[in-house]
Structures are given as C-alpha cells and as structure tokens.
Design an enzyme around this catalytic site. Structure first.
Site, mmCIF file in Angstrom:
data_model
loop_
_atom_site.group_PDB
_atom_site.id
_atom_site.type_symbol
_atom_site.label_atom_id
_atom_site.label_comp_id
_atom_site.label_asym_id
_atom_site.label_seq_id
_atom_site.Cartn_x
_atom_site.Cartn_y
_atom_site.Cartn_z
ATOM 1 N N GLN A 1 5.930 -35.169 32.737
ATOM 2 C CA GLN A 1 7.311 -34.788 33.072
ATOM 3 C C GLN A 1 7.247 -33.519 33.904
ATOM 4 O OE1 GLN A 1 10.824 -34.679 32.153
ATOM 5 N NE2 GLN A 1 10.890 -32.564 32.873
ATOM 6 N N THR A 2 8.001 -33.465 35.009
ATOM 7 C CA THR A 2 7.994 -32.219 35.776
ATOM 8 C C THR A 2 9.273 -32.041 36.575
ATOM 9 O OG1 THR A 2 6.805 -30.891 37.405
ATOM 10 C CG2 THR A 2 6.751 -33.256 37.737
ATOM 11 N N ARG A 3 9.621 -30.759 36.786
ATOM 12 C CA ARG A 3 10.751 -30.437 37.657
ATOM 13 C C ARG A 3 10.294 -29.515 38.789
ATOM 14 N NH1 ARG A 3 11.653 -25.552 34.389
ATOM 15 N NH2 ARG A 3 12.392 -24.510 36.253
ATOM 16 N N HIS B 1 0.807 -28.574 41.806
ATOM 17 C CA HIS B 1 -0.303 -27.943 42.508
ATOM 18 C C HIS B 1 -1.618 -28.458 41.931
ATOM 19 C CE1 HIS B 1 2.744 -25.634 44.388
ATOM 20 N NE2 HIS B 1 3.179 -25.183 43.226
ATOM 21 N N HIS C 1 -1.986 -28.729 38.190
ATOM 22 C CA HIS C 1 -1.280 -29.864 37.583
ATOM 23 C C HIS C 1 -2.066 -31.146 37.778
ATOM 24 C CE1 HIS C 1 1.950 -26.954 38.678
ATOM 25 N NE2 HIS C 1 2.216 -27.132 37.399
ATOM 26 N N GLY D 1 3.539 -29.137 27.802
ATOM 27 C CA GLY D 1 2.869 -27.865 28.092
ATOM 28 C C GLY D 1 3.487 -26.711 27.332
ATOM 29 N N ARG D 2 3.075 -25.534 27.736
ATOM 30 C CA ARG D 2 3.670 -24.304 27.201
ATOM 31 C C ARG D 2 5.132 -24.272 27.583
ATOM 32 N NH1 ARG D 2 1.629 -18.929 26.312
ATOM 33 N NH2 ARG D 2 3.493 -18.107 27.290
ATOM 34 N N ASP D 3 6.004 -23.947 26.638
ATOM 35 C CA ASP D 3 7.427 -23.762 26.935
ATOM 36 C C ASP D 3 8.020 -24.964 27.692
ATOM 37 O OD1 ASP D 3 9.753 -22.328 26.725
ATOM 38 O OD2 ASP D 3 9.466 -21.228 28.589
ATOM 39 N N HIS D 4 7.728 -26.154 27.202
ATOM 40 C CA HIS D 4 8.213 -27.392 27.831
ATOM 41 C C HIS D 4 9.748 -27.378 27.922
ATOM 42 C CE1 HIS D 4 7.762 -31.783 28.726
ATOM 43 N NE2 HIS D 4 8.994 -31.811 28.248
ATOM 44 N N ARG E 1 41.605 -16.330 62.016
ATOM 45 C CA ARG E 1 43.046 -16.512 61.760
ATOM 46 C C ARG E 1 43.712 -17.348 62.847
ATOM 47 N NH1 ARG E 1 45.837 -14.616 57.535
ATOM 48 N NH2 ARG E 1 44.617 -13.345 56.080
ATOM 49 N N ARG F 1 44.928 -14.345 51.439
ATOM 50 C CA ARG F 1 43.731 -13.609 51.884
ATOM 51 C C ARG F 1 42.484 -14.173 51.190
ATOM 52 N NH1 ARG F 1 44.990 -8.173 54.208
ATOM 53 N NH2 ARG F 1 47.169 -7.718 53.811
ATOM 54 N N ILE G 1 38.976 -8.290 56.987
ATOM 55 C CA ILE G 1 39.216 -7.116 56.142
ATOM 56 C C ILE G 1 38.595 -7.351 54.765
ATOM 57 C CG2 ILE G 1 40.972 -5.686 55.025
ATOM 58 C CD1 ILE G 1 42.825 -6.259 57.355
ATOM 59 N N ALA G 2 38.820 -8.544 54.208
ATOM 60 C CA ALA G 2 38.302 -8.918 52.882
ATOM 61 C C ALA G 2 38.538 -7.815 51.859
ATOM 62 C CB ALA G 2 36.829 -9.283 52.967
HETATM 63 S S1 PPS Z 1 42.002 -10.669 55.272
HETATM 64 O O1 PPS Z 1 42.706 -9.771 54.329
HETATM 65 O O2 PPS Z 1 40.579 -10.434 55.239
HETATM 66 O O3 PPS Z 1 42.355 -12.066 55.045
HETATM 67 O O4 PPS Z 1 42.519 -10.271 56.706
HETATM 68 P P1 PPS Z 1 41.923 -10.750 58.116
HETATM 69 O O5 PPS Z 1 41.775 -12.213 58.155
HETATM 70 O O6 PPS Z 1 40.737 -9.949 58.450
HETATM 71 O O7 PPS Z 1 43.086 -10.410 59.104
HETATM 72 C C1 PPS Z 1 43.344 -9.091 59.424
HETATM 73 C C2 PPS Z 1 43.907 -8.992 60.827
HETATM 74 O O8 PPS Z 1 45.227 -9.491 60.860
HETATM 75 C C3 PPS Z 1 46.125 -8.500 61.428
HETATM 76 N N1 PPS Z 1 47.190 -8.288 60.422
HETATM 77 C C4 PPS Z 1 47.077 -7.710 59.207
HETATM 78 N N2 PPS Z 1 46.055 -7.083 58.562
HETATM 79 C C5 PPS Z 1 46.276 -6.604 57.329
HETATM 80 N N3 PPS Z 1 47.440 -6.711 56.677
HETATM 81 C C6 PPS Z 1 48.508 -7.295 57.274
HETATM 82 N N4 PPS Z 1 49.667 -7.398 56.634
HETATM 83 C C7 PPS Z 1 48.334 -7.833 58.576
HETATM 84 N N5 PPS Z 1 49.148 -8.483 59.432
HETATM 85 C C8 PPS Z 1 48.429 -8.772 60.531
HETATM 86 C C9 PPS Z 1 45.325 -7.307 61.800
HETATM 87 O O9 PPS Z 1 45.264 -7.309 63.209
HETATM 88 C C10 PPS Z 1 43.948 -7.538 61.236
HETATM 89 O O10 PPS Z 1 42.937 -7.437 62.217
HETATM 90 P P2 PPS Z 1 41.874 -6.231 62.271
HETATM 91 O O11 PPS Z 1 40.828 -6.681 63.245
HETATM 92 O O12 PPS Z 1 41.294 -6.050 60.892
HETATM 93 O O13 PPS Z 1 42.635 -5.054 62.737
#
Ligand code: PPS
Length: 570
Positions: A194-196, A200, A203, A288-291, A434, A448, A474-475
């Site tokens: 049996q192997t996952r 080598h 084996h 084997g060990r720790d099967h 976007r 977002r 922006i995230a």
């Molecule tokens: S996010 O939060 O990561 O989903 O935003 P993102 O997709 O990077 O979009 C940001 C760009 O959209 C413009 N914009 C705004 N940003 C922030 N808040 C609001 N309410 C908003 N409305 C429009 C803005 O130009 C951002 O672009 P960047 O390049 O960051 O300036």
C-alpha cells in the site's frame, strides 16, 4: 484457490440493466444527493466489492458498533466507519424506506440508496473512538469535524453506474478483475504494498524482500483516491510506479490502482487496508513504520506509536487470514553499494538516507538526486512536476490604499519580469479587474471580498500553470487576503507586499481626485476615509513610497523573490 473475500462472499452491488433502467425511470420521484470526492471514492469501493461484506453505507447500529468495538453489529471485523453524510435539509426529507438518488458532480445517478436510518451522529465521539483523538490537527479528524455534514444516512446501495475515470483505465482493477488476473497467472500467495508516495529504491528493495521472504507474488497497490493533503499528485506517482516496474523480476509483480479515500487513521486504517487487499485476492500486506499515519501534532507528539499499526494488524491477522509483513526501514550502505534493513546494519558501517523533506528541498533547489536513492527514470518524472523554484509559478500580491502607488510599482515590476523572460506574466491591476472580471461589483465588504476571491482564483490558476501573477487591488480585508494566500501557496510562491504609503500622503497626492470626492461625501464607502483598511500583519514586505521611486521599489521586490529562490539562473 484464492483467499476468500472478507465475510465469505465478494459483494457486487451493480444491478442488472433492467433494474438500472427501472431505477432511472423512477428517480425523478426521489430526492438526490450530489456526492463529494470522498463519497465518490467510498461508493465506488462499496459497489465493486472492495468493502465486502458491506452492502451500503452503514446504519446507526453498525456505526456505533464499528466505532466502539471495530466490528459490525454481526461481529465481523471492520475498523472504519463508511458513512454517507448529508446536510440537514436532505436529511429532514428522508425517512426509513425512502430512496435517495446518489449523483456524481455532473448529475449522473451512480446509485440508489435504500434508506434505513437517518440520524445526527456525535462526530467528536466518533473521532475519539476511531482516531483516538478529537484534535483536528489530525487530517482524518479535521475532515470529520470540519468537512462532513452533520447527518448520516445509512442503507443498502443499488449500483447503477460506476464513477468514470479517464486516466489509467487499464490498471484500475476491481477485486473481481484482479482475482481473475491472479487466477489466470496462477498466483495464490500475493503480498500487497500500500502506498501514497512515489516509490524509490528503498521501497523497491523492501517490497522485493517481502515477496522473497513470503515466497509470494507482489501487488503494488497505490492509493489514487484521496491521500494526505500535500502528497505528490497521483498522475505523477503512476508514471513513477510504471518506471519502477522493469526493476522487478519479470512476471512476479502487478500494478493496480485503488481509488480509496484514506483517513490517515494509523492502526485502524492498517486493518482496513488489509481487509480491502483480502477482497482483492491478497494474502499478505506490507505494513511499515507509522502505516497510514497522520504524523505529529503541533506540539511534536506523534498521533500513534511507530509500530501501533503493525501490532493491531498482527492481533487480527489470524482471524482475517491476511498476514502482516513488517516493513523494515532500509538504509543505503555506500561502501557496500547496497541497501540493508536498519536493524541489520553491522556496527561501524556507514549508511545514508534521504528524507521526504530533503527530497522536496533538493527538487525545489534543482539539486542532484543521487541514483542510489531513486532510479533516474523516477527522478526525471518527479522533476517534471516539481521543477526548481525559479521555474515554478508565483504571485506577487500588492495591497494598500487608493493612491498608495500599487499600480505604479506593479507596472514597473511587470516590465522588469518581462525583460527577464522565462515565464508568462499577467498583471491583475485593481482597475483592470474592475473593468473586466468584476464589472458588476460595488465597494461593500461583500463585493470587495468577492472581487479579491476572483483575483485570487485567477492568480492561483496562473501560478499553478507556472506563470507569474501580479495583483494590485486595495484588498482591505485580512481574512480574504489570507484565503488567497492559502489558495496559491500550494501551487507556487506567494508574496504579499504592503504598499504602506500613509493615508495623508495618498490624500495629498489625490491623483484621481477621489479623496476630495470621498471627503465631500460624493463617493461613499471610500477606503481610508469612510471604509476600513486592515493593515496586514503577514506581509512579506512593506514599502513606503514616500521617499522611493517605483524603480527602486520594483527592484526591492525582485531582490526578495531572488532571495526566496523564485528568480534564479538555470
Ligand atoms: S477592492 O477593495 O480591493 O475590491 O478595491 P479595488 O478593486 O482595488 O478597486 C479600487 C479602485 O476603485 C476606485 N474606487 C474606490 N476605491 C475604494 N473605495 C471606494 N469606495 C472606491 N470607489 C471607486 C479607486 O480608483 C481604486 O483604485 P486605486 O488604483 O486603488 O486608486
């Protein structure tokens, strides 16, 4: 004259064509359940008799009995619960006597479950009894506690259609097929391996020794269903196994693939593996060990003792009729140019070995893998799917306020990477995304997060396929950034860069005039003004653009990637 299946009879749950047609015609009247990956594996092995004597998913009495005493209610040895877990909505619509259509992800009905029991199990108790712990660092426990649904449905299965596999069809032999094959070849004693993992030279040596010691033929029976997260994918492994076959004496060894979903349940799993191999006509199992072990918890304590699995199977080998062949740890003695079991190494003999971790490091750094360790054909296969880091894909993910300079640095980085060449590069800039991918989304937290998940998905696909993704949204939220990291890290590099230009500077610059509008209330939910930005605590780098040129910043990112090994020379 082959070994009898577990329970005496090889189960075949596939119904006649007539019955299948009848079931299909009625299926519109029944509720359906879409099977997940684990359930598909379990169903396939139920239907083809690998799980003989089981005739379906376990009911409540068998479940309780298996958990507490490793036996079915009728006393037959069976160590692992085989359960169909469903959500509350499905469970509430079922009662004893109902039929449930079991469908694959495409909607094809594979089987019908004749429902006998529906209940809400105590999964933490099941974890303790089966795995000996409810610590979800154990992958089997983690799956049970976090990935199964809260209700179980038990009952006999009528098989309509086997799950379809498009790969390695010729070596996915069912118990009946493998038995027929053994009969044809005159094999009566068969030792299963049996192997996952890739195999080598150690084996190959130990399996050959096991076959010689037991005077049996050898079945290499790798698991290709679900193994431990992070294992080498089964396509690569199958190429490795095939490359190994010519290194055995002719006509003594067979290779067949087992679509089993492993639970990493150590001792209990070893007994389960033995039962499955018995059903496939095998008389011996190498342990084997720790099967089937899940490794260690975060405090470094192993979940099971190294020989627990061997001991548990040994206790039951007589009842089962499958002998446990202990697998010895083999080490290489370079001066004698041969492998020796660790416990037989004469004093003073120099030995070498390479751990799994070291092998991964050697592959990642593109270093040599010695021939004494693995056959060159096997090494070549591993190199194909595990290229050195400087040939793997990666994602650079910029996060920061609007106007912080993300896009500018991202563009400078894009050009530098294109100039270097070697890998395709895609820029997923906030504005571009976007306009295309997320054109219908606004700026609520929910939207977002969807936007970032989409970017993460595309970046993970690019990374998986060996390309470079540069993301620059922006995230603002930490949780979804981490989600994206997890999506990508399994496939290649991930580098989170916090473009940490202070809000005052971004607002002073106000290149798009958005801050002015946000202050005036014309734009709502504007990050930094009327919406949150969670500073990352897990960023690989932070860049403050106040006193640096985009050129310099892109260069810093490049140097970081070089340090991590993602940029290098052939
Ligand atoms: S996010 O939060 O990561 O989903 O935003 P993102 O997709 O990077 O979009 C940001 C760009 O959209 C413009 N914009 C705004 N940003 C922030 N808040 C609001 N309410 C908003 N409305 C429009 C803005 O130009 C951002 O672009 P960047 O390049 O960051 O300036």
């Amino acid at each position: 004259h082959l070994i009898a299946p577990h329970g005496g009879e090889l189960i075949d749950l596939m119904v006649s064509e007539e019955r299948a047609a009848e079931l299909k015609a009625h299926s519109k009247e029944w509720p359906s359940w879409d099977l997940n990956g684990r359930q598909m594996c379990d169903l396939e092995l139920l239907m083809n008799g690998s799980f003989s004597p089981l005739r379906g998913f376990m009911g409540k009495a068998d479940h309780e009995s298996v958990c507490s005493s490793m036996r079915l209610e009728d006393g037959t040895l069976w160590p692992m619960p085989i359960m169909l877990d469903v959500d509350e909505e499905t469970a509430k619509g079922l009662e004893s006597g109902a039929k449930l259509a079991l469908r694959d992800p495409e909607g094809v009905m594979l089987a019908v479950l004749n429902v006998s029991d529906v209940w809400q199990p105590d999964r933490a108790e099941e974890a303790k009894q089966v795995f000996g712990t409810d610590n979800s660092e154990h992958p089997g426990v983690d799956y049970l506690m976090n990935s199964t649904n809260g209700w179980y449905v038990g009952g006999e299965v009528e098989g309509v259609c086997m799950p379809v596999h498009y790969d390695s069809k010729d070596i996915r032999l069912t118990p009946a097929e493998l038995r027929a094959d053994f009969r044809r070849k005159g094999w009566r004693k068969v030792v299963a391996f049996q192997t996952r993992n890739p195999m080598h030279r150690a084996h190959q040596e130990l399996t050959l020794r096991a076959a010689k010691e037991t005077e049996a033929n050898l079945l290499i029976h790798p698991v290709v269903g679900m193994t431990k997260p992070g294992d080498v994918d089964h396509y690569t492994r199958v190429r490795c196994y095939k490359a190994l076959l010519p290194h055995y004496p002719k006509d003594t060894v067979a290779l067949s693939l087992l679509p089993l979903a492993m639970r990493m349940g150590g001792p209990r799993e070893a007994v389960w593996h033995a039962i499955i191999r018995k059903n496939h006509g095998c008389t011996h199992l190498i342990v084997g060990r720790d099967h089937a072990g899940p490794g260690k918890d975060s405090s470094g304590t192993p979940f099971y003792g190294p020989y627990d699995a061997q001991e548990l199977l040994r206790e039951h080998e007589e009842e089962l009729g499958v002998a446990m062949v202990p697998f010895k740890l083999m080490v290489f003695a370079p001066d004698e140019d041969k492998y020796i079991p660790l416990d037989e190494v004469p004093e003073g003999t120099k030995t070498v070995s390479i751990s799994g971790t070291e092998l991964r490091e050697r592959l990642a750094e593109g270093r040599e893998i010695p021939e004494w360790f693995t056959f060159p054909e096997v090494a070549q296969e591993l190199r194909k799917t595990h290229p050195p880091k400087h040939k793997q894909g990666f994602t650079v993910f910029f996060t920061g306020l609007s106007g912080s300079g993300k896009s500018t640095i991202a563009n400078a980085l894009l050009v530098k990477l294109l100039e270097m060449g070697g890998r395709p590069v895609t820029l997923l800039d906030g504005d571009i995304v976007r306009k295309n991918l997320s054109s219908e989304l606004g700026f609520s937290k929910e939207h977002r997060d969807i936007n970032i998940r989409r970017i993460g998905f595309v970046a993970s696909e690019i990374t998986k396929n060996g390309g470079i993704a540069i993301c620059a949204p922006i995230a603002p939220y930490n949780a979804v950034r981490q989600e994206v990291r997890r999506m990508i890290e399994g496939y290649g590099g991930f580098c989170l860069v916090h473009v940490a230009t202070p809000l005052e500077i971004c607002e002073q610059r106000d290149r798009k005039g958005l801050y002015a509008k946000a202050r005036a209330g014309i734009i709502k939910e504007f990050t930094g003004i009327s919406d949150p930005y969670e500073e990352p605590a897990d960023a690989e780098m932070a860049l403050d653009t106040t006193d640096m040129t985009p050129e310099e910043e892109a260069q810093q990112v490049i140097l970081h990637l070089e340090k991590e090994g993602y940029i290098g020379v052939d």
